[in-house]
Design an enzyme around this catalytic site. Sequence first.
Site, PDB file in Angstrom:
ATOM      1  N   HIS A  27       0.838  -1.205   0.000  1.00 20.72           N
ATOM      2  CA  HIS A  27       0.000   0.000   0.000  1.00 20.72           C
ATOM      3  C   HIS A  27       0.878   1.262   0.000  1.00 20.72           C
ATOM      4  O   HIS A  27       0.801   2.078   0.920  1.00 20.72           O
ATOM      5  CB  HIS A  27      -0.928   0.025   1.219  1.00 20.72           C
ATOM      6  CG  HIS A  27      -2.118  -0.868   1.114  1.00 20.72           C
ATOM      7  ND1 HIS A  27      -2.938  -1.129   2.190  1.00 20.72           N
ATOM      8  CD2 HIS A  27      -2.633  -1.576   0.075  1.00 20.72           C
ATOM      9  CE1 HIS A  27      -3.905  -1.952   1.826  1.00 20.72           C
ATOM     10  NE2 HIS A  27      -3.737  -2.246   0.546  1.00 20.72           N
ATOM     11  N   ALA A  86       2.833   1.706   5.765  1.00 24.05           N
ATOM     12  CA  ALA A  86       2.554   1.213   7.110  1.00 24.05           C
ATOM     13  C   ALA A  86       1.747  -0.080   7.066  1.00 24.05           C
ATOM     14  O   ALA A  86       1.325  -0.579   8.110  1.00 24.05           O
ATOM     15  CB  ALA A  86       1.807   2.272   7.923  1.00 24.05           C
ATOM     16  N   HIS A  87       1.513  -0.610   5.865  1.00 29.94           N
ATOM     17  CA  HIS A  87       0.759  -1.860   5.698  1.00 29.94           C
ATOM     18  C   HIS A  87       1.626  -2.848   4.928  1.00 29.94           C
ATOM     19  O   HIS A  87       2.107  -2.528   3.841  1.00 29.94           O
ATOM     20  CB  HIS A  87      -0.536  -1.620   4.908  1.00 29.94           C
ATOM     21  CG  HIS A  87      -1.444  -0.607   5.513  1.00 29.94           C
ATOM     22  ND1 HIS A  87      -2.438   0.019   4.787  1.00 29.94           N
ATOM     23  CD2 HIS A  87      -1.516  -0.097   6.759  1.00 29.94           C
ATOM     24  CE1 HIS A  87      -3.081   0.863   5.570  1.00 29.94           C
ATOM     25  NE2 HIS A  87      -2.533   0.816   6.768  1.00 29.94           N
ATOM     26  N   GLN A  88       1.810  -4.027   5.479  1.00 27.16           N
ATOM     27  CA  GLN A  88       2.582  -5.064   4.789  1.00 27.16           C
ATOM     28  C   GLN A  88       1.729  -6.328   4.695  1.00 27.16           C
ATOM     29  O   GLN A  88       1.141  -6.753   5.685  1.00 27.16           O
ATOM     30  CB  GLN A  88       3.882  -5.359   5.540  1.00 27.16           C
ATOM     31  CG  GLN A  88       4.762  -4.138   5.762  1.00 27.16           C
ATOM     32  CD  GLN A  88       4.470  -3.412   7.061  1.00 27.16           C
ATOM     33  OE1 GLN A  88       4.258  -4.033   8.092  1.00 27.16           O
ATOM     34  NE2 GLN A  88       4.456  -2.086   7.036  1.00 27.16           N
TER      35      GLN A  88
END
Length: 750
Positions: A494, A674-676
């Site tokens: 993201h 901040a999204h994996q």
Amino acid sequence: MTSTQMNVLAPLASPLPPPPEGDILTQSQWTTLMAIADTIIPSLEVSSPSSSTTHLQIEASEYTVAVEKLKEVISSDVEADLPRLYLQENASSVPGYKELVHRTLGDYVREDARKGIALILTALDTRAGCLLTTGYTTSFHLQPVHIRQQIMRNWAQSYLAPLRQTYKALSFLFKQVYMKTSPTIGPVLGFPRIPVHGKPGKGFDYEFVQFPPGSEPEVIETDVIIVGSGCGAGVCAKNLAEAGHRVVVVEKAYHFPSEHLPMSEADAGIHLFMNGGVDPSDDNSISVIAGQAWGGGGTVNWSASLQTQGFVRREWAERGLPFFTSSEYQNCLDRVCHRMGVSTDHIEHNFSNKVILEGARKLGYNAKPVPQNTGGNKHYCGYCTLGCGAAEKQGPVVSWLPDAEKAGAHFVEGFNCEKIIFDETGGRKVAVGVQGLWTSRDSNRGVNGSDRTKRQVIIKAKKVIVSAGTLQSPLLLLRSGLRNAQIGRNLYLHPVNLIGAIYPEEVRPWEGGILTSVCSEFENLDGHHHGAKLETVTMLPGWWLTFQPWLGGLDYKLRCAQFRHMTGFISLARDRDPGRVYPDPVDGRVRIAYTPSAFDKHHIMEGMLALAKINYVAGASEIFTVTEGAPVFKRSPLPPDSEDFGINDAKFQAWLTDIKKRGLHTPDTSFGSAHQMGTCRMGNSAKSSVVDPKGKVWGTEGLYVADASVFPSASGVNPMVTNMAISDWISRGVARELRVAGGRTETARL
């Protein structure tokens, strides 16, 4: 709130672990490095015949103008001499600045990058090296600051990629460390140490398993061992413990009760995040931010609780995973949301979120409030990135893990899981436990003392659930000898880029819920539901001001001083084109191979332009990107009795055209994540995935993955609720298997 009240409410200290040992740079390299830091964050003084070459000298008139500008934005109730102190302060004069740089380079910068930095620093202290990199033969640290600043600007625009990348990496580091350590930056910005609208809350009193010293591994037994304590792990622990099974949860990080929260930015980066707060990709094109705390990302996220959208569920079902369009999956989504008290009923939007909603309304864009996992509380805070001191955010630490302990689960903090243990049965690998290194707290219950016990621990179990997160779960599988080619691939992030604005009025952007609105007008730009969502971003100085462009020391300081008038936003892409993670060949830490593709960057740019329009109609006086060299849009006053053309204003349209033309070139543009997701993705074939539709790792028995790494592709929304719902499904399946196999008859043997 008075200073006395603020002191009473101040969180308890969280001392840091010992810094790295040994010399990571030579003394001459340190001299050059700190000279660069003092170039990015310089001390300014009025030019005079006796002026020092270690200060940036400016004309008296320019200095006076700078002081007056600072007085306009600094609160009148602070020290009258604060503008001068702020201008006078440089990086090397800040207490703790060099120490944090040392810790960052020693603990969090990978060896090849550190060697590259050392090589350039050495070159900057030689005649030949300086001539090649600066155009001068004088050592960099001996140059006056104004010459050093020009060298930095030349690096930023150099045709030599190594110089551009060195400038980008070092300027980011030095700005961030300054924001985290400066004693003047908080008063200048008006940014308080703790949330003005927050109130301390009492968290759950955890009990953690302790092990005695010993030379041989300590061995314990349980039904289920869960590696990790984040959003996936918490749901699994609760479900399995409440089903009557023996559960042990192990976590590499340590628990800090709500009395220690929110932490300072300097402490939080080390205690609550992976790799000191930022993990750059191999080409430095994107900065990845991942929680590494008791409670995982749920401890530091922004409360956004969006359910998986229908088009994503259909996409995953079409890949051979019909569960995602089933009623059972919806039950899982609803169940986890119910436990956290997710709703929009108690939201009070701050200024930035009102800008999203009202700006979108004026432009006819689709926007809505974002449900919050705040358990029926308003939670008008703004500091949750640093941990929730109110204990209101219903992440794993406040909800799932306490439920699990009440049902009999046991917890181990400070446990670095090294490998999964397998038995070979009938040609198949059967997971029978894990092995890792446990490090105790010190005798004062902290993590900074030298009297901490280390002990190898083996935990035998009937089932192993890996919930270490998208960056770490695949590395654990690889360390354990699994060789599925899909492990670590399909990394979705993201990727985001930023738009900022300045408003005439003081907006105090750090106050209030961080992310309570979203604009989804641009989420389907390709006809296949890839596009951009428009959201607000956490407005902490070390996060937001670090990304501000640097055109010189004075310009940067004056820019930062306008923080209380700023708003910040992200254009977040549901990325189509993934990367991968893999272990560093030197020390095994996670390496991230990911560069935002031209396809995804196009969608990010469309989102950025839309955010600029939203801020224009909301009344911003200035709008800016964080792209190197991009101009700032400054609104001209509307003459009396003239027509307001809104976003069709010719000057604004010309600026939008310029921004779009400049593009988002990598690796020079700074992206964030901040999204994996996706590195152990779920699928119906071992050839294309890592786990099967029930979360079990292909080619094994008794081994499961339950975290965001199992997403088949990017979720397109903040992944917490999707992660929890999938983990709910997987853990209930594990509970059924244990029940069929004989279940639980005793507590864990500890």
